[in-house]
Structures are given as C-alpha cells and as structure tokens.
Design a protein around this motif. Structure first.
Motif, PDB file in Angstrom:
ATOM      1  N   ALA A  14      49.460  39.731  21.054  1.00 25.22           N
ATOM      2  CA  ALA A  14      50.111  39.627  22.371  1.00 25.22           C
ATOM      3  C   ALA A  14      49.592  40.697  23.320  1.00 25.22           C
ATOM      4  O   ALA A  14      49.317  40.418  24.496  1.00 25.22           O
ATOM      5  N   LEU A  15      49.441  41.921  22.839  1.00 25.38           N
ATOM      6  CA  LEU A  15      48.928  42.987  23.704  1.00 25.38           C
ATOM      7  C   LEU A  15      47.505  42.686  24.177  1.00 25.38           C
ATOM      8  O   LEU A  15      47.179  42.908  25.355  1.00 25.38           O
ATOM      9  N   ALA A  16      46.677  42.170  23.286  1.00 28.24           N
ATOM     10  CA  ALA A  16      45.306  41.822  23.680  1.00 28.24           C
ATOM     11  C   ALA A  16      45.319  40.739  24.756  1.00 28.24           C
ATOM     12  O   ALA A  16      44.556  40.812  25.730  1.00 28.24           O
ATOM     13  N   GLU A  17      46.190  39.759  24.602  1.00 31.80           N
ATOM     14  CA  GLU A  17      46.267  38.689  25.603  1.00 31.80           C
ATOM     15  C   GLU A  17      46.799  39.216  26.936  1.00 31.80           C
ATOM     16  O   GLU A  17      46.264  38.895  28.005  1.00 31.80           O
ATOM     17  N   ILE A  18      47.828  40.035  26.889  1.00 31.70           N
ATOM     18  CA  ILE A  18      48.425  40.552  28.123  1.00 31.70           C
ATOM     19  C   ILE A  18      47.438  41.438  28.866  1.00 31.70           C
ATOM     20  O   ILE A  18      47.270  41.305  30.084  1.00 31.70           O
ATOM     21  N   VAL A  19      46.756  42.329  28.161  1.00 30.67           N
ATOM     22  CA  VAL A  19      45.761  43.184  28.817  1.00 30.67           C
ATOM     23  C   VAL A  19      44.647  42.333  29.413  1.00 30.67           C
ATOM     24  O   VAL A  19      44.206  42.570  30.550  1.00 30.67           O
ATOM     25  N   GLY A  20      44.209  41.320  28.675  1.00 32.99           N
ATOM     26  CA  GLY A  20      43.145  40.441  29.157  1.00 32.99           C
ATOM     27  C   GLY A  20      43.522  39.675  30.410  1.00 32.99           C
ATOM     28  O   GLY A  20      42.650  39.290  31.195  1.00 32.99           O
ATOM     29  N   CYS A  21      44.792  39.447  30.614  1.00 30.93           N
ATOM     30  CA  CYS A  21      45.256  38.753  31.822  1.00 30.93           C
ATOM     31  C   CYS A  21      45.697  39.718  32.917  1.00 30.93           C
ATOM     32  O   CYS A  21      45.597  39.411  34.100  1.00 30.93           O
ATOM     33  N   TYR A  22      46.182  40.874  32.523  1.00 30.87           N
ATOM     34  CA  TYR A  22      46.691  41.854  33.495  1.00 30.87           C
ATOM     35  C   TYR A  22      45.550  42.485  34.313  1.00 30.87           C
ATOM     36  O   TYR A  22      45.699  42.700  35.518  1.00 30.87           O
ATOM     37  N   LEU A  23      44.439  42.761  33.667  1.00 27.10           N
ATOM     38  CA  LEU A  23      43.334  43.407  34.388  1.00 27.10           C
ATOM     39  C   LEU A  23      42.765  42.530  35.506  1.00 27.10           C
ATOM     40  O   LEU A  23      42.552  43.021  36.624  1.00 27.10           O
ATOM     41  N   PRO A  24      42.518  41.229  35.289  1.00 22.35           N
ATOM     42  CA  PRO A  24      42.099  40.396  36.420  1.00 22.35           C
ATOM     43  C   PRO A  24      43.175  40.301  37.508  1.00 22.35           C
ATOM     44  O   PRO A  24      42.857  40.223  38.694  1.00 22.35           O
ATOM     45  N   TYR A  25      44.431  40.318  37.104  1.00 27.13           N
ATOM     46  CA  TYR A  25      45.531  40.338  38.076  1.00 27.13           C
ATOM     47  C   TYR A  25      45.414  41.571  38.982  1.00 27.13           C
ATOM     48  O   TYR A  25      45.569  41.469  40.209  1.00 27.13           O
ATOM     49  N   LEU A  26      45.130  42.726  38.385  1.00 24.40           N
ATOM     50  CA  LEU A  26      44.963  43.943  39.198  1.00 24.40           C
ATOM     51  C   LEU A  26      43.805  43.794  40.169  1.00 24.40           C
ATOM     52  O   LEU A  26      43.891  44.209  41.327  1.00 24.40           O
ATOM     53  N   TRP A  27      42.710  43.193  39.702  1.00 24.51           N
ATOM     54  CA  TRP A  27      41.545  42.993  40.561  1.00 24.51           C
ATOM     55  C   TRP A  27      41.867  42.028  41.704  1.00 24.51           C
ATOM     56  O   TRP A  27      41.549  42.297  42.862  1.00 24.51           O
ATOM     57  N   LEU A  28      42.520  40.914  41.381  1.00 21.95           N
ATOM     58  CA  LEU A  28      42.779  39.889  42.391  1.00 21.95           C
ATOM     59  C   LEU A  28      43.918  40.236  43.349  1.00 21.95           C
ATOM     60  O   LEU A  28      43.831  39.940  44.541  1.00 21.95           O
ATOM     61  N   LYS A  29      44.965  40.839  42.850  1.00 23.22           N
ATOM     62  CA  LYS A  29      46.166  41.051  43.669  1.00 23.22           C
ATOM     63  C   LYS A  29      46.333  42.469  44.195  1.00 23.22           C
ATOM     64  O   LYS A  29      47.105  42.690  45.115  1.00 23.22           O
ATOM     65  N   HIS A  30      45.627  43.429  43.601  1.00 20.25           N
ATOM     66  CA  HIS A  30      45.829  44.825  43.993  1.00 20.25           C
ATOM     67  C   HIS A  30      44.532  45.525  44.383  1.00 20.25           C
ATOM     68  O   HIS A  30      44.449  46.746  44.335  1.00 20.25           O
TER      69      HIS A  30
END
Length: 110
Positions: A14-30
C-alpha cells in the motif's frame, strides 16, 4: 506469525502504491518538479513486484489488500497531509480490515 507477515506485506504494498501516486499528484497539483515522476515510477514498479509476493490467488489478494490499503491511506492522510481522520473513517477502516481478515483467513481454510 504468518498473518503478521502477510499484513506487513500488505502495508508495504500500500505504501509503495500511495507514494507512486502521491508524487505525480504533487507535480500536477502543487507545481513540484517533474523529476518526481522518476521515484514515482520506481515506487509503482515496487508496488507491482510486491503484489507478486502475496501467497494467495490474485483476485483474493486484491480484495483483501483493498481493506489494508484503506487503512494505510487514512494513516497517510493524517501523517502526510495533516488531516485527522474522523470516527467514521476509523469505523469504516475497521470494517474493511475485518473483511480483509475474513478473506485471508477464509482462504487458508478452503
């Protein structure tokens, strides 16, 4: 003991999946660096590899994993995003983890 190993593997997955999705979120939204996509891709590759280490059939693993994922995601919400989960979040997570446990333990008895 094996149940704790399975649960730990679910948490790591779960942590690997969340990190893998959270980092692009930071790039796209922040407006963070596009370089975050490299560790995101590595994290998602780790996620896929970790899925192959689970001891049961894929469909059952994904079903049980979903319950653990929900719990890990809410801990992530609290720790990383500084949003405290509500009592209904805790209740819903408890129900999901109970369901995940039933799936995993039921697989052993079948």
């Amino acid at each position: 003991m094996e149940l704790f190993k399975i649960f730990g593997l679910f948490v790591a997955t779960a942590l690997a999946e969340i990190v893998g999705c959270y980092l692009p979120y930071l790039w796209l939204k922040h407006d963070r660096s596009a370089w975050l996509l490299l560790p995101a891709a590595a994290s998602l590759a780790l996620f896929v590899w970790l899925l192959t280490l689970h001891p049961h059939a894929a469909g059952r693993v994904y079903a049980a994993y979903g319950g653990v994922y929900i719990g890990v995601a809410l801990v992530w919400l609290w720790v990383v995003d500084a949003v405290r989960p509500t009592w209904t979040d805790a209740l819903g997570t408890s129900v999901c983890l109970l369901g995940a446990g039933i799936i995993v333990l039921g697989a052993k008895s079948a």
